[in-house]
Motif scaffolding. Structure first.
Motif, mmCIF file in Angstrom:
data_model
loop_
_atom_site.group_PDB
_atom_site.id
_atom_site.type_symbol
_atom_site.label_atom_id
_atom_site.label_comp_id
_atom_site.label_asym_id
_atom_site.label_seq_id
_atom_site.Cartn_x
_atom_site.Cartn_y
_atom_site.Cartn_z
ATOM 1 N N ARG A 55 0.835 -1.210 0.000
ATOM 2 C CA ARG A 55 0.000 0.000 0.000
ATOM 3 C C ARG A 55 0.870 1.261 0.000
ATOM 4 N N THR A 56 1.877 1.283 0.843
ATOM 5 C CA THR A 56 2.758 2.441 0.935
ATOM 6 C C THR A 56 3.498 2.681 -0.378
ATOM 7 N N CYS A 57 4.024 1.616 -0.977
ATOM 8 C CA CYS A 57 4.735 1.738 -2.240
ATOM 9 C C CYS A 57 3.808 2.242 -3.343
ATOM 10 N N MET A 58 2.584 1.737 -3.367
ATOM 11 C CA MET A 58 1.623 2.165 -4.377
ATOM 12 C C MET A 58 1.294 3.653 -4.216
ATOM 13 N N GLU A 59 1.057 4.093 -3.007
ATOM 14 C CA GLU A 59 0.732 5.496 -2.757
ATOM 15 C C GLU A 59 1.922 6.405 -3.085
ATOM 16 N N ASN A 60 3.137 5.970 -2.757
ATOM 17 C CA ASN A 60 4.330 6.748 -3.092
ATOM 18 C C ASN A 60 4.506 6.859 -4.608
ATOM 19 N N THR A 61 4.229 5.779 -5.305
ATOM 20 C CA THR A 61 4.353 5.787 -6.762
ATOM 21 C C THR A 61 3.317 6.716 -7.381
ATOM 22 N N LEU A 62 2.107 6.728 -6.847
ATOM 23 C CA LEU A 62 1.098 7.679 -7.329
ATOM 24 C C LEU A 62 1.605 9.113 -7.171
ATOM 25 N N GLY A 63 2.250 9.393 -6.057
ATOM 26 C CA GLY A 63 2.822 10.720 -5.829
ATOM 27 C C GLY A 63 3.917 11.042 -6.825
ATOM 28 N N GLU A 64 4.756 10.060 -7.124
ATOM 29 C CA GLU A 64 5.831 10.266 -8.108
ATOM 30 C C GLU A 64 5.270 10.546 -9.495
ATOM 31 N N LEU A 65 4.261 9.783 -9.899
ATOM 32 C CA LEU A 65 3.737 9.884 -11.255
ATOM 33 C C LEU A 65 2.802 11.074 -11.466
ATOM 34 N N GLY A 67 2.418 13.765 -9.089
ATOM 35 C CA GLY A 67 2.788 14.964 -8.344
ATOM 36 C C GLY A 67 1.964 15.037 -7.067
ATOM 37 N N GLU A 68 2.485 15.756 -6.112
ATOM 38 C CA GLU A 68 1.834 15.816 -4.802
ATOM 39 C C GLU A 68 0.475 16.511 -4.850
ATOM 40 N N GLU A 69 0.339 17.538 -5.668
ATOM 41 C CA GLU A 69 -0.909 18.307 -5.711
ATOM 42 C C GLU A 69 -2.093 17.428 -6.123
ATOM 43 N N VAL A 70 -1.881 16.551 -7.090
ATOM 44 C CA VAL A 70 -2.953 15.664 -7.547
ATOM 45 C C VAL A 70 -3.086 14.473 -6.612
ATOM 46 N N SER A 71 -1.971 13.849 -6.252
ATOM 47 C CA SER A 71 -2.031 12.611 -5.469
ATOM 48 C C SER A 71 -2.587 12.808 -4.064
ATOM 49 N N GLU A 72 -2.470 14.012 -3.519
ATOM 50 C CA GLU A 72 -3.029 14.234 -2.178
ATOM 51 C C GLU A 72 -4.555 14.217 -2.192
ATOM 52 N N ASN A 73 -5.164 14.322 -3.358
ATOM 53 C CA ASN A 73 -6.622 14.275 -3.484
ATOM 54 C C ASN A 73 -7.141 12.887 -3.839
ATOM 55 N N ILE A 74 -6.242 11.915 -3.914
ATOM 56 C CA ILE A 74 -6.638 10.549 -4.243
ATOM 57 C C ILE A 74 -6.628 9.712 -2.972
ATOM 58 N N VAL A 75 -7.737 9.041 -2.723
ATOM 59 C CA VAL A 75 -7.864 8.165 -1.561
ATOM 60 C C VAL A 75 -8.024 6.743 -2.084
ATOM 61 N N VAL A 76 -7.145 5.853 -1.639
ATOM 62 C CA VAL A 76 -7.221 4.452 -2.050
ATOM 63 C C VAL A 76 -7.791 3.675 -0.868
ATOM 64 N N LYS A 77 -8.914 3.017 -1.090
ATOM 65 C CA LYS A 77 -9.617 2.288 -0.029
ATOM 66 C C LYS A 77 -9.767 0.824 -0.402
ATOM 67 N N HIS A 78 -9.743 -0.016 0.603
ATOM 68 C CA HIS A 78 -10.010 -1.434 0.392
ATOM 69 C C HIS A 78 -11.517 -1.647 0.311
ATOM 70 N N SER A 79 -11.928 -2.456 -0.633
ATOM 71 C CA SER A 79 -13.344 -2.738 -0.835
ATOM 72 C C SER A 79 -13.569 -4.237 -0.729
ATOM 73 N N ASN A 80 -14.374 -4.647 0.226
ATOM 74 C CA ASN A 80 -14.729 -6.069 0.301
ATOM 75 C C ASN A 80 -15.694 -6.399 -0.821
ATOM 76 N N ASP A 81 -15.627 -7.611 -1.314
ATOM 77 C CA ASP A 81 -16.449 -8.062 -2.430
ATOM 78 C C ASP A 81 -16.250 -7.177 -3.645
ATOM 79 N N GLY A 82 -14.995 -6.877 -3.914
ATOM 80 C CA GLY A 82 -14.670 -6.011 -5.039
ATOM 81 C C GLY A 82 -15.104 -6.560 -6.372
ATOM 82 N N SER A 83 -15.131 -7.872 -6.547
ATOM 83 C CA SER A 83 -15.489 -8.440 -7.847
ATOM 84 C C SER A 83 -16.901 -8.052 -8.250
ATOM 85 N N GLY A 84 -17.837 -8.130 -7.330
ATOM 86 C CA GLY A 84 -19.213 -7.753 -7.634
ATOM 87 C C GLY A 84 -19.350 -6.276 -7.915
ATOM 88 N N ILE A 85 -18.678 -5.454 -7.113
ATOM 89 C CA ILE A 85 -18.731 -4.013 -7.309
ATOM 90 C C ILE A 85 -18.069 -3.637 -8.631
#
Length: 103
Positions: A55-65, A67-85
């Motif tokens: 999770r940390t590596c993924m969030e850091n990579t989002l920041g790298e790709l 930039g901080e201004e855009v990535s700080e507005n992105i929230v990555v959440k775990h979703s149970n039963d993701g396949s159905g959703i």
């Protein structure tokens, strides 16, 4: 163990690149006119849920790709039963494209 860490890091970076590609396609990869709209990315998976370094590596990579201004507005959440959703979201987004093609 070292091979697992390398594979998980690579997977997290590839996953982040996929998110960035999707955001670029949607036109959400930049902040327009100071607009700071939150974006939630929901995903399902044990690796994201239980392995915090992934999770940390993924969030850091989002920041790298993006930039901080855009990535700080992105929230990555775990979703149970993701396949159905995911199936529902895919069907909804596809129907939106069909409507655009017909008009």
């Amino acid at each position: 163990m070292r091979k697992f860490i390398v594979a998980a890091t690579r997977g997290a970076r590839l996953f982040a690149a996929g998110i960035v590609g999707t955001l670029k396609k949607l036109g959400r990869d930049t902040v327009k006119d100071g607009e700071k709209q939150k974006l939630v990315v929901a995903l399902d998976g044990g690796l994201f849920e239980h392995y915090t370094k992934f999770r940390t590596c993924m969030e850091n990579t989002l920041g790298e790709l993006l930039g901080e201004e855009v990535s700080e507005n992105i929230v990555v959440k775990h979703s149970n039963d993701g396949s159905g959703i995911e199936a529902v979201l895919l069907a909804a987004s596809h129907s939106q494209y069909i409507e655009l093609e017909e008009s």
